[in-house]
Design an enzyme around this catalytic site. Structure first.
Site, PDB file in Angstrom:
ATOM      1  CD  GLU A 237       7.779  -2.771   8.466  1.00 56.98           C
ATOM      2  OE1 GLU A 237       7.029  -3.753   8.304  1.00 56.98           O
ATOM      3  OE2 GLU A 237       8.355  -2.180   7.533  1.00 56.98           O
TER       4      GLU A 237
ATOM      5  CB  SER B  59       4.130  -7.168   5.888  1.00 59.75           C
ATOM      6  OG  SER B  59       3.234  -8.213   5.620  1.00 59.75           O
TER       7      SER B  59
ATOM      8  CB  CYS C 152      10.720  -0.780   3.040  1.00 57.69           C
ATOM      9  SG  CYS C 152      11.475  -0.334   1.490  1.00 57.69           S
TER      10      CYS C 152
ATOM     11  CG  PHE D 102      -0.280   0.502   2.482  1.00 55.07           C
ATOM     12  CD1 PHE D 102      -0.280   1.854   2.799  1.00 55.07           C
ATOM     13  CD2 PHE D 102       0.382  -0.367   3.339  1.00 55.07           C
ATOM     14  CE1 PHE D 102       0.357   2.322   3.947  1.00 55.07           C
ATOM     15  CE2 PHE D 102       1.018   0.086   4.483  1.00 55.07           C
ATOM     16  CZ  PHE D 102       1.004   1.437   4.780  1.00 55.07           C
TER      17      PHE D 102
ATOM     18  CE  LYS E 247      -3.184  -8.181  -4.611  1.00 49.60           C
ATOM     19  NZ  LYS E 247      -3.519  -7.196  -3.538  1.00 49.60           N
TER      20      LYS E 247
HETATM   21  P1  NAD Z   1       1.111  -6.629   3.136  1.00 53.60           P
HETATM   22  O1  NAD Z   1       2.028  -7.781   3.290  1.00 53.60           O
HETATM   23  O2  NAD Z   1      -0.037  -6.508   4.067  1.00 53.60           O
HETATM   24  O3  NAD Z   1       0.441  -6.629   1.666  1.00 53.60           O
HETATM   25  C1  NAD Z   1       1.244  -6.690   0.510  1.00 53.60           C
HETATM   26  C2  NAD Z   1       0.452  -7.359  -0.601  1.00 53.60           C
HETATM   27  O4  NAD Z   1       0.145  -8.703  -0.218  1.00 53.60           O
HETATM   28  C3  NAD Z   1      -0.884  -6.673  -0.876  1.00 53.60           C
HETATM   29  O5  NAD Z   1      -1.100  -6.680  -2.259  1.00 53.60           O
HETATM   30  C4  NAD Z   1      -1.900  -7.517  -0.125  1.00 53.60           C
HETATM   31  O6  NAD Z   1      -3.171  -7.508  -0.756  1.00 53.60           O
HETATM   32  C5  NAD Z   1      -1.274  -8.898  -0.160  1.00 53.60           C
HETATM   33  N1  NAD Z   1      -1.532  -9.670   1.070  1.00 53.60           N
HETATM   34  C6  NAD Z   1      -1.690  -9.192   2.329  1.00 53.60           C
HETATM   35  N2  NAD Z   1      -1.878 -10.222   3.191  1.00 53.60           N
HETATM   36  C7  NAD Z   1      -1.842 -11.368   2.461  1.00 53.60           C
HETATM   37  C8  NAD Z   1      -1.965 -12.751   2.783  1.00 53.60           C
HETATM   38  N3  NAD Z   1      -2.189 -13.175   4.021  1.00 53.60           N
HETATM   39  N4  NAD Z   1      -1.871 -13.645   1.785  1.00 53.60           N
HETATM   40  C9  NAD Z   1      -1.639 -13.251   0.512  1.00 53.60           C
HETATM   41  N5  NAD Z   1      -1.509 -11.939   0.153  1.00 53.60           N
HETATM   42  C10 NAD Z   1      -1.604 -11.018   1.112  1.00 53.60           C
HETATM   43  O7  NAD Z   1       2.005  -5.310   3.131  1.00 53.60           O
HETATM   44  P2  NAD Z   1       1.498  -3.796   3.110  1.00 53.60           P
HETATM   45  O8  NAD Z   1       1.008  -3.463   4.481  1.00 53.60           O
HETATM   46  O9  NAD Z   1       0.634  -3.553   1.945  1.00 53.60           O
HETATM   47  O10 NAD Z   1       2.875  -3.032   2.830  1.00 53.60           O
HETATM   48  C11 NAD Z   1       3.725  -2.586   3.838  1.00 53.60           C
HETATM   49  C12 NAD Z   1       4.895  -3.529   4.021  1.00 53.60           C
HETATM   50  O11 NAD Z   1       5.665  -3.586   2.819  1.00 53.60           O
HETATM   51  C13 NAD Z   1       5.843  -3.069   5.093  1.00 53.60           C
HETATM   52  O12 NAD Z   1       6.223  -4.183   5.855  1.00 53.60           O
HETATM   53  C14 NAD Z   1       7.016  -2.516   4.322  1.00 53.60           C
HETATM   54  O13 NAD Z   1       8.249  -2.516   5.004  1.00 53.60           O
HETATM   55  C15 NAD Z   1       7.041  -3.420   3.140  1.00 53.60           C
HETATM   56  N6  NAD Z   1       7.764  -2.828   2.018  1.00 53.60           N
HETATM   57  C16 NAD Z   1       8.959  -3.365   1.686  1.00 53.60           C
HETATM   58  C17 NAD Z   1       9.700  -2.806   0.657  1.00 53.60           C
HETATM   59  C18 NAD Z   1      11.043  -3.378   0.279  1.00 53.60           C
HETATM   60  O14 NAD Z   1      11.491  -3.150  -0.842  1.00 53.60           O
HETATM   61  N7  NAD Z   1      11.689  -4.125   1.163  1.00 53.60           N
HETATM   62  C19 NAD Z   1       9.183  -1.701  -0.031  1.00 53.60           C
HETATM   63  C20 NAD Z   1       7.943  -1.196   0.333  1.00 53.60           C
HETATM   64  C21 NAD Z   1       7.231  -1.774   1.366  1.00 53.60           C
END
Ligand code: NAD
Length: 496
Positions: free
Chosen positions: A396, A235, A291, A158, A182
């Site tokens: 985090e 995440s 991140c 997000f 997606k």
């Molecule tokens: P999230 O893991 O909740 O969601 C990421 C994606 O996975 C979304 O598209 C979501 O719909 C899907 N998703 C969520 N839960 C799921 C599940 N149980 N099964 C399958 N798919 C699922 O992450 P978020 O809250 O959208 O994003 C924030 C996180 O992303 C933070 O932890 C941040 O540090 C990380 N991030 C990492 C980087 C990097 O390059 N390391 C960059 C940006 C963000």
């Protein structure tokens, strides 16, 4: 300053883009909310299995012709897309602010970096070149070609709705693959806008698809036998518990870039005037939802004089940050994305206090410029007396907080960095080349800053990591993305 005009009006339905057509999902419909106003700005569907299957089928059908399209010709579509993104730069940036909450300047930065990935991928004829060796045995030559693999999924988080899918998408299609993006269901509008422009750029139907939804859609992509691999940014729990195991079980290649709890190390010889503004961007930029954001500040000094002078400067500047609607150009920090995220950040602050930390600056009830509802807003918070074992270090937070740890020397600071499994991007602020070199050499994380708080790699460098305890081999962006989206095909040719 005036609030800029909002580009999204009248609560539109965000559709899927499948096989070059815009299709409304038959699945459950959810709201897309602008957190600054706590107002629904659009609706989006959770795609059904049939809709995911239709996207994969379209991508599979498009693949053979797209793969056969010469790389230079594939690039022409990307040149056109890049041009259209440029022409719509301001609108695309405002969409990000409206759907996510970040400030307009942060969105403009995000748009720029997204476009740069399209530009870098335009070099694909050279970037995906292979190798040749003549006479490996007399009269026999060996050569390697980099070839595409088929249909890839691209799963976005997000916090960067526009840019993050573009860390992968341009490289995937430039190398001859077809894609299914997606986006996060919380911020689907930016990717719909990009798909509109991909459509205008003339990509053949099925090459570039967008399917909306949440975890059920990710599961559908993970389990689909005709998807060869995916990039995931999100995440650590999602990557650890869902993405890696399922990709392993179904034999898909995967890049998963995960969570972070980053350290900013302050040496007493740092340039305070230059350091403080960099820390503001690091800890409070994107309301801490990045991140690469700093989460903890390690001040290397037993000298209370230096500590107080430094922390007074940090606190005074943080206190002055203007919080409000990101479409107001005078605002320096927008809201966090939703009320659940705000509650989670507040609970981390509480947990820090319970574990012995002390509040130096309390941002839990900020002044909000313009009188917007306080549903998702937080101000900068600074917690002192933090120790490395506290949850506010080991987990985090993803919010606008600074946890301050004090250490005696740099060795101790580096040890704290390296013992933290989530240090994705650490930085040191110092005027000593020796200290900078030691830090860069000894800290085991993928992104290192020296006198810089946000170490966002340019599009031609990999978006590195080592975060969340996962040591991915390849990363999104640049040459590593090209490597990920291609397979090496080695041929040995005996000239008869
Ligand atoms: P999230 O893991 O909740 O969601 C990421 C994606 O996975 C979304 O598209 C979501 O719909 C899907 N998703 C969520 N839960 C799921 C599940 N149980 N099964 C399958 N798919 C699922 O992450 P978020 O809250 O959208 O994003 C924030 C996180 O992303 C933070 O932890 C941040 O540090 C990380 N991030 C990492 C980087 C990097 O390059 N390391 C960059 C940006 C963000």
């Amino acid at each position: 300053m005036a609030v800029l005009e909002e580009p999204i009006k009248g609560v539109p339905m965000i559709k899927n883009y499948i096989d070059g057509e815009w299709v409304e999902s038959k699945g459950e419909i959810i709201d897309v909310v602008n957190p600054a106003k706590n107002e629904t700005i659009a609706k989006v569907g959770i795609s059904t299995k049939e809709e995911i299957d239709a996207a994969v089928e379209a991508a599979q059908e498009a693949y053979p012709d797209w793969r056969r399209t010469p790389a230079v010709a594939r690039c022409r579509y990307l040149f056109r897309l890049g041009q259209l993104l440029e022409e719509n730069f301001e609108e695309l940036s405002r969409v990000q602010t409206q759907e996510h909450g970040k400030t307009i300047d942060e969105s403009r930065g995000e748009t720029r970096r997204g476009i740069e990935n399209v530009e870098v991928a335009c070099g694909i004829p050279t970037l995906m070149m292979g190798d040749t060796s003549e006479d490996i045995v007399s009269g026999i030559d060996e050569y390697l070609m980099r070839v595409p693999l088929g249909v890839f999924g691209i799963i976005g988080p997000f916090n960067f709705p526009f840019m993050i899918p573009l860390w992968s998408a341009p490289y995937a299609v430039a190398t001859g693959n077809c894609i299914i993006i997606k986006p996060s269901p919380e911020v689907p509008i930016s990717q719909a806008k990009i798909a509109e422009l991909a459509d205008e750029a003339g990509f053949p139907p099925g090459v570039w698809n967008v399917v909306n939804g949440e975890k059920s859609v990710v599961n559908g992509i993970l389990d689909h036998p005709d998807i060869v691999g995916l990039t995931f940014v999100g995440s650590t729990p999602t990557a650890r518990d869902v993405i890696y195991p399922r990709c392993g079980a179904t034999g898909k290649r995967v890049i998963a870039q995960c969570g972070a709890s980053n350290m900013m190390v302050i040496m007493p010889d740092c340039n305070i005037q230059g350091t403080v503004p960099a820390l503001m961007t690091s800890f409070f930029g994107n309301a801490g939802q990045r991140c690469l954001a700093g989460q903890n500040l390690i001040v290397v000094s037993e000298d209370d004089g230096f500590y107080n002078e430094f922390m007074d400067a940090v606190t005074a500047t943080a206190k002055g940050i203007i919080v409000g609607n990101g479409l107001d150009e005078s605002v320096q920090m927008g809201p966090v994305k939703d009320v659940q995220k705000k509650e989670k950040i507040l609970s981390y602050i509480e947990s820090g206090l319970k574990e012995g930390a002390a509040l130096r600056l309390d941002g839990r009830k900020p002044n909000i410029l313009g009188g917007y509802p306080d549903t998702c807003f937080l101000g900068p918070t600074i917690l002192e007396n933090v120790t490395p074992d506290m949850k506010i270090v080991t987990e985090e937070i993803f919010g606008p907080t600074i946890g301050v740890i004090r250490t005696k020397n740099l060795d101790e600071a580096i040890k704290i960095c390296n013992e933290n499994p989530y240090h994705n991007a650490d930085a040191i602020f110092t005027s000593s080349g020796k200290h900078a070199r030691q830090f860069q050499y000894e800290v085991n994380c993928g992104n290192i800053g020296i006198n810089l708080g946000i170490v966002a790699p340019m599009a031609f460098y990999p978006f590195s990591g080592m975060s969340g305890s996962f040591y991915g081999i390849l990363h999104t962006q640049g040459k590593e993305a090209v490597r990920f989206f291609t397979e090496s095909k080695v041929c040995i040719h005996r000239w008869l």
